[in-house]
Design an enzyme around this catalytic site. Structure first.
Site, PDB file in Angstrom:
ATOM      1  N   CYS A 133      12.063   2.692   1.721  1.00 44.67           N
ATOM      2  CA  CYS A 133      13.132   3.260   1.054  1.00 44.67           C
ATOM      3  C   CYS A 133      13.995   2.655   0.427  1.00 44.67           C
ATOM      4  O   CYS A 133      14.374   2.035   0.488  1.00 44.67           O
ATOM      5  CB  CYS A 133      13.852   3.390   3.039  1.00 44.67           C
ATOM      6  SG  CYS A 133      16.276   3.791   2.190  1.00 44.67           S
ATOM      7  N   CYS A 136      17.519   1.612   0.787  1.00 39.00           N
ATOM      8  CA  CYS A 136      17.674   0.933   1.775  1.00 39.00           C
ATOM      9  C   CYS A 136      18.086  -0.521   1.481  1.00 39.00           C
ATOM     10  O   CYS A 136      18.495  -1.100   1.695  1.00 39.00           O
ATOM     11  CB  CYS A 136      16.859   1.014   3.337  1.00 39.00           C
ATOM     12  SG  CYS A 136      16.838   2.946   3.713  1.00 39.00           S
ATOM     13  N   ASP A 137      16.528  -0.616   1.065  1.00 37.89           N
ATOM     14  CA  ASP A 137      16.357  -1.993   0.752  1.00 37.89           C
ATOM     15  C   ASP A 137      16.329  -2.831  -0.387  1.00 37.89           C
ATOM     16  O   ASP A 137      16.115  -3.839  -1.154  1.00 37.89           O
ATOM     17  CB  ASP A 137      14.533  -2.453   1.429  1.00 37.89           C
ATOM     18  CG  ASP A 137      14.723  -1.795   2.807  1.00 37.89           C
ATOM     19  OD1 ASP A 137      15.523  -2.592   3.908  1.00 37.89           O
ATOM     20  OD2 ASP A 137      14.338  -1.698   3.337  1.00 37.89           O
TER      21      ASP A 137
END
Length: 312
Positions: A133, A136-137
């Site tokens: 992701c 997300c990261d």
């Protein structure tokens, strides 16, 4: 008989339970074979959920959700569901232990999971430099170099996204041609921060106690190997939705699904089957973000309330 059955205990399912019970539905049961929380509980850090300023692990982040969502009367059945059928206006929920429960309406929030590659070191460093992701990261790799594995639309779209914060993005693909749409490939090739490594595969992901620090790449034409020093690799080789409970005895699906098996829903999370709703990563075009899944669950619950009110 259950008024509303919710299958799946991640952010979508828990939010659906909260909004359904707080909205006045009396008999709401959430079916989740383990403790609720969902896939996000495996995340090491969450820092992009609005209103939560602390950086929390997925497990710590989801802990208060359970208390809040069960406060208004949501019941939890710790059991696994094998399939769901509809007979007339009633849904029949078949549990693995042989028990069959009837419900007036159902919200499916079983989510999905990114496919893993089986590369050496992938499981060891999952969540510690191996990610699926970019949203997300990606921020954790600001001004750093990272690798992206894959050749589809998701891989190249996420590679483009990563260039917004990363110094350089290496896209590794086993073929010289890409499965992604031509316009997506063109955008990636025109991005000066992206370097393509093809045709190649990742043979090993290496690291230490701090996480990933390098990957071993093999050229599939020359068989030569090389090491790429990066602190992170984003793997995009496919996604599998957890839709087994939708499969019927004749091989068909309970509701309409797309070619990937994702539930086809409208903006209100309604399927083509009256009283059946889909929420979170199980549905088409899911953003695969906690906040989006939670919104889906709330929307599905509000629609379930309206459906039950209209069928009293």
């Amino acid at each position: 008989m259950i008024d509303l059955a919710i299958i799946g205990g991640g952010p979508a399912g828990l939010s659906a339970g909260l909004y359904a019970t707080r909205g006045g539905i009396k008999n709401v049961v959430l079916f989740e074979k383990g403790m609720p929380g969902g896939q996000i509980t495996g995340s090491s850090e969450i820092e992009n959920y609005p209103g939560v300023k602390q950086i929390l692990s997925g497990l710590d982040f989801m802990e208060p959700w359970q208390e809040q969502c069960f406060r208004f009367g949501l019941k939890h059945e710790m059991t696994e569901i094998s399939t769901i059928k509809k007979e007339g206006k009633i849904f029949k929920i078949f549990q693995n232990d042989g028990k069959v429960v009837e419900a007036k309406s159902v919200i499916i929030a079983t989510g999905g999971r990114p496919k893993r590659t089986g590369i050496k070191g992938e499981n060891e460093f999952w969540g510690k430099g191996v990610s699926t992701c970019a949203t997300c990261d990606g921020f954790f790799y600001k001004n750093k170099e990272v690798a992206v594995l894959g050749g589809g639309d998701t891989a190249l779209e996420e590679a483009n996204y990563l260039t917004k914060m990363c110094k350089k993005v290496y896209v590794i693909h086993r073929r010289t041609e890409f499965r992604a749409a031509p316009i997506t490939v063109e955008h990636a090739k025109n991005n000066e921060k992206i370097e393509f490594i093809t045709p190649a595969i990742v043979e090993e992901i290496k690291g230490d106690n701090n996480g990933v620090n390098s990957i071993v790449i093999k050229n599939t034409q020359t068989n030569q190997t090389s090491q790429l020093d990066v602190p992170g690799i984003f793997v995009f080789v496919g996604y599998e939705v957890n839709n087994n409970i939708l499969k019927q005895d004749d091989g068909s699906m309970l509701c309409e699904c797309d070619q990937y098996g994702s539930m086809i829903v409208d903006l209100n999370m309604k399927t083509n089957i009256e009283g059946l709703f889909g929420a979170g990563d199980i549905r088409i075009k899911a953003s695969k973000q906690v906040i989006c899944a939670a919104g889906d669950g709330a929307t599905a619950a509000l629609e379930a309330i309206a459906y039950l009110d209209s069928h009293k």
